[in-house]
Enzyme design. Structure first.
Site, PDB file in Angstrom:
ATOM      1  N   GLU A  95      -3.849  13.984 -72.631  1.00 28.77           N
ATOM      2  CA  GLU A  95      -4.669  15.128 -72.538  1.00 28.77           C
ATOM      3  C   GLU A  95      -3.601  15.197 -73.168  1.00 28.77           C
ATOM      4  OE1 GLU A  95      -3.968  14.561 -68.059  1.00 28.77           O
ATOM      5  OE2 GLU A  95      -2.467  15.122 -68.142  1.00 28.77           O
ATOM      6  N   CYS A 145       0.381  22.141 -73.230  1.00 28.27           N
ATOM      7  CA  CYS A 145       0.851  20.645 -72.408  1.00 28.27           C
ATOM      8  C   CYS A 145       0.445  19.588 -73.708  1.00 28.27           C
ATOM      9  CB  CYS A 145       0.715  20.598 -71.090  1.00 28.27           C
ATOM     10  SG  CYS A 145       1.465  19.462 -70.554  1.00 28.27           S
ATOM     11  N   CYS A 152       2.800   5.908 -67.808  1.00 33.03           N
ATOM     12  CA  CYS A 152       3.806   6.230 -67.853  1.00 33.03           C
ATOM     13  C   CYS A 152       5.198   4.938 -66.896  1.00 33.03           C
ATOM     14  CB  CYS A 152       4.327   7.569 -66.865  1.00 33.03           C
ATOM     15  SG  CYS A 152       6.277   8.146 -67.477  1.00 33.03           S
ATOM     16  N   CYS A 156       6.163   7.244 -60.472  1.00 35.49           N
ATOM     17  CA  CYS A 156       6.894   8.684 -59.597  1.00 35.49           C
ATOM     18  C   CYS A 156       5.493   8.189 -58.834  1.00 35.49           C
ATOM     19  CB  CYS A 156       6.968  10.097 -60.056  1.00 35.49           C
ATOM     20  SG  CYS A 156       8.131   9.592 -61.335  1.00 35.49           S
ATOM     21  N   CYS A 159       2.474  10.890 -59.128  1.00 35.05           N
ATOM     22  CA  CYS A 159       1.967  11.066 -60.806  1.00 35.05           C
ATOM     23  C   CYS A 159       0.839   9.923 -60.869  1.00 35.05           C
ATOM     24  CB  CYS A 159       3.173  11.196 -61.171  1.00 35.05           C
ATOM     25  SG  CYS A 159       3.213  11.502 -62.852  1.00 35.05           S
ATOM     26  N   CYS A 376      -0.881  16.273 -64.384  1.00 37.33           N
ATOM     27  CA  CYS A 376      -0.568  15.387 -64.832  1.00 37.33           C
ATOM     28  C   CYS A 376      -1.188  14.066 -64.927  1.00 37.33           C
ATOM     29  CB  CYS A 376       1.421  14.926 -64.850  1.00 37.33           C
ATOM     30  SG  CYS A 376       1.774  13.557 -65.464  1.00 37.33           S
TER      31      CYS A 376
HETATM   32  N1  SAH Z   1       7.853  12.938 -67.716  1.00 28.46           N
HETATM   33  C1  SAH Z   1       8.339  13.951 -67.133  1.00 28.46           C
HETATM   34  C2  SAH Z   1       7.155  15.347 -68.105  1.00 28.46           C
HETATM   35  C3  SAH Z   1       5.542  14.412 -67.594  1.00 28.46           C
HETATM   36  S1  SAH Z   1       5.059  15.729 -66.274  1.00 28.46           S
HETATM   37  C4  SAH Z   1       8.819  14.495 -66.597  1.00 28.46           C
HETATM   38  O1  SAH Z   1       8.472  13.437 -65.367  1.00 28.46           O
HETATM   39  O2  SAH Z   1       8.953  15.194 -66.544  1.00 28.46           O
HETATM   40  C5  SAH Z   1       5.419  16.901 -65.986  1.00 28.46           C
HETATM   41  C6  SAH Z   1       6.001  17.657 -64.311  1.00 28.46           C
HETATM   42  O3  SAH Z   1       4.818  17.597 -63.947  1.00 28.46           O
HETATM   43  C7  SAH Z   1       6.877  16.788 -63.840  1.00 28.46           C
HETATM   44  O4  SAH Z   1       7.794  17.744 -63.345  1.00 28.46           O
HETATM   45  C8  SAH Z   1       6.324  15.957 -62.736  1.00 28.46           C
HETATM   46  O5  SAH Z   1       7.068  16.289 -61.718  1.00 28.46           O
HETATM   47  C9  SAH Z   1       4.643  16.913 -62.464  1.00 28.46           C
HETATM   48  N2  SAH Z   1       4.067  16.370 -61.644  1.00 28.46           N
HETATM   49  C10 SAH Z   1       3.548  15.631 -61.729  1.00 28.46           C
HETATM   50  N3  SAH Z   1       2.248  14.894 -61.188  1.00 28.46           N
HETATM   51  C11 SAH Z   1       2.312  15.684 -60.229  1.00 28.46           C
HETATM   52  C12 SAH Z   1       1.821  16.660 -59.027  1.00 28.46           C
HETATM   53  N4  SAH Z   1       0.792  15.275 -58.773  1.00 28.46           N
HETATM   54  N5  SAH Z   1       1.617  17.304 -58.489  1.00 28.46           N
HETATM   55  C13 SAH Z   1       2.610  18.206 -59.135  1.00 28.46           C
HETATM   56  N6  SAH Z   1       3.377  18.028 -60.141  1.00 28.46           N
HETATM   57  C14 SAH Z   1       3.658  17.149 -60.870  1.00 28.46           C
HETATM   58 FE1  SF4 Z   2       5.716   9.631 -65.727  1.00 25.72          FE
HETATM   59 FE2  SF4 Z   2       4.697  10.994 -63.755  1.00 25.72          FE
HETATM   60 FE3  SF4 Z   2       7.314  11.098 -63.319  1.00 25.72          FE
HETATM   61 FE4  SF4 Z   2       6.717  11.911 -64.962  1.00 25.72          FE
HETATM   62  S1  SF4 Z   2       6.286  12.483 -62.987  1.00 25.72           S
HETATM   63  S2  SF4 Z   2       8.469  10.168 -65.479  1.00 25.72           S
HETATM   64  S3  SF4 Z   2       5.104  11.394 -66.275  1.00 25.72           S
HETATM   65  S4  SF4 Z   2       5.269   8.934 -63.527  1.00 25.72           S
END
Ligand code: SAH
Ligand code: SF4
Length: 398
Positions: A95, A145, A152, A156, A159, A376
């Site tokens: 996306e 974005c 990934c 996390c 996410c 994300c």
């Molecule tokens: N992998 C990188 C960039 C992509 S994620 C990173 O983790 O920084 C971009 C941002 O979206 C990150 O700060 C991540 O923690 C946040 N993010 C991911 N899933 C989310 C969710 N469900 N609610 C709020 N923020 C989220």
């Molecule tokens: Fe990967 Fe999502 Fe963690 Fe960013 S927040 S590092 S996209 S798993």
């Protein structure tokens, strides 16, 4: 993953075009023409490069100069945020989101944070204040974005991309092509000003492709974004943060997804913390070659019952002491595969209050284009099912 010896045509630098075209028996000035078609005019189909001789166009097609992605879905939110799902040649989808600046603090649906007078461009929602000094310009500033991987590997727990796991890295041409597409879809009066690597994937886990894409985004003869308006967001891959600092002299804006203040908490939310614990990450931030008057963005996703207490806020304040930062608090966007949820609005505000009182710039960020699943990984991975609204978005704070 080693980079291919010859980069894909869309990811070639001007000097690489020169070499490639001279090898094909062409005159060197053709390199600039081809590069401009791609990076200035968003044309990646060689057959459409009308001022090139037909035989050269054919040779460019043979070299593989043709689109690497197609748009499979566009969803538009009431605030004009457009979320695109794009598909690559192998069928993989990611996306990318176009986010126009809201017109001011009173714009409908906006969560108003204190301290709106910030000058750094650094996150999906920062464009509102990024150009504070340039208000009055005609164009509507758009932040895009973009994604760097399909899925990934970082895992996390909050996410959608992390839950899905890594399918593959994107090539530099696939990263840049998202920006070329985004720019070609701008509406009259819009201008692409910021690019944030906050879509699907961990950019620093795909370092080579990301670094090449960054170089292309910044090239004055190409897309020509200003380096402070390109933001790399990372979950904290320490050696690659150092490398990014070295390779780009600290000029590219760095955003750190911190999300917790103790190793125990952070490792539970973000497995990468077991490899690079907080002390190591903080040391990397301290030595990042940040230019004067610039700041690192700290992203802190608030997850109810996990990282949202008064003590967490106080620990965050002391953890970041003496590092030039601005803090973005992001109430977690619920994902389908987890029961984790955002805190209620009063808790979010109380958390922000602690940080403001400690002297930090601290903003509450809603995820723009909420109704188009702009968080994300959610749309590309899970299709079009509606999600529940987060309490903060519906709690009358907008
Ligand atoms: N992998 C990188 C960039 C992509 S994620 C990173 O983790 O920084 C971009 C941002 O979206 C990150 O700060 C991540 O923690 C946040 N993010 C991911 N899933 C989310 C969710 N469900 N609610 C709020 N923020 C989220
Ligand atoms: Fe990967 Fe999502 Fe963690 Fe960013 S927040 S590092 S996209 S798993």
């Amino acid at each position: 993953m080693p980079a291919p010896a010859v980069p894909h045509p869309i990811a070639r630098l001007p000097e690489e075009w020169r070499d490639a075209l001279v090898r094909l028996g062409e005159r060197p000035f053709r390199a600039q023409q081809v590069f401009r078609w791609i990076h200035r005019r968003d044309v990646v189909d060689a057959s459409a490069m009308t001022d090139l001789p037909a035989p050269l166009r054919d040779r460019l097609l043979e070299e593989g100069l043709s689109p690497v992605l197609e748009t499979v879905m566009v969803r538009r939110a009431a605030d004009r945020t457009r979320k695109l799902v794009v598909r690559f040649g192998d069928g993989a989808t990611v996306e990318t989101v176009l986010i126009p600046a809201v017109s001011g603090p009173g714009a409908p649906g906006r969560v108003v944070a204190e301290e709106e007078q910030d000058a750094d461009a650094a996150s999906v929602d920062d464009l509102d204040e990024a150009d504070e000094g340039e208000r009055g310009a005609e164009a509507t500033r758009v932040t895009q974005c973009i994604s760097t991987q399909v899925g990934c590997a970082m895992g996390c727990v909050f996410c959608a991309s992390g839950v899905a796991g890594l399918k593959r890295h994107l090539g530099p041409e696939e990263i840049v092509a998202q920006v070329l597409l985004g720019r070609s879809l701008l509406e009259p009066g819009e201008q692409l000003r910021n690019v944030v690597l906050m879509g699907m994937g961990e950019p620093l886990h795909n370092y080579e492709a990301t670094a090449r894409a960054l170089r292309l985004l910044l090239l004055p003869e190409g897309i020509a974004l200003s380096n402070r308006r390109v933001t790399v967001s990372t979950s904290g891959l320490v050696p690659e943060i150092d490398r990014l600092g070295r390779d780009f002299g600290g000029q590219v804006t760095l955003a750190i997804s911190l999300h917790a203040t103790t190793d125990e908490q952070r490792s539970a939310l973000m497995p990468i913390n077991k490899k690079h614990p907080l002390a190591e990450l903080m040391a990397a931030l301290r030595r990042y070659p940040l230019p004067k008057r610039r700041r690192i963005t700290i992203e802190y996703t608030l997850v109810a019952g996990q990282n949202d207490t008064h003590d967490d806020a106080r620990r965050l304040a002391s953890l970041l002491r003496a590092i030039p930062v601005k803090i973005n608090l992001i109430p977690m966007n619920p994902i389908r595969t987890s029961s984790l949820a955002p805190p209620m609005a009063p808790r979010v505000l109380a958390f922000q209050r602690v940080l403001l009182d400690a002297g930090y710039s601290c903003f509450i960020r809603r995820r723009r284009g909420d109704e188009v699943d702009a968080a994300c990984g959610q749309l590309a991975l899970h299709g079009e099912r509606p999600r529940p609204k987060i309490p903060f978005a519906s709690g009358g704070n907008g």
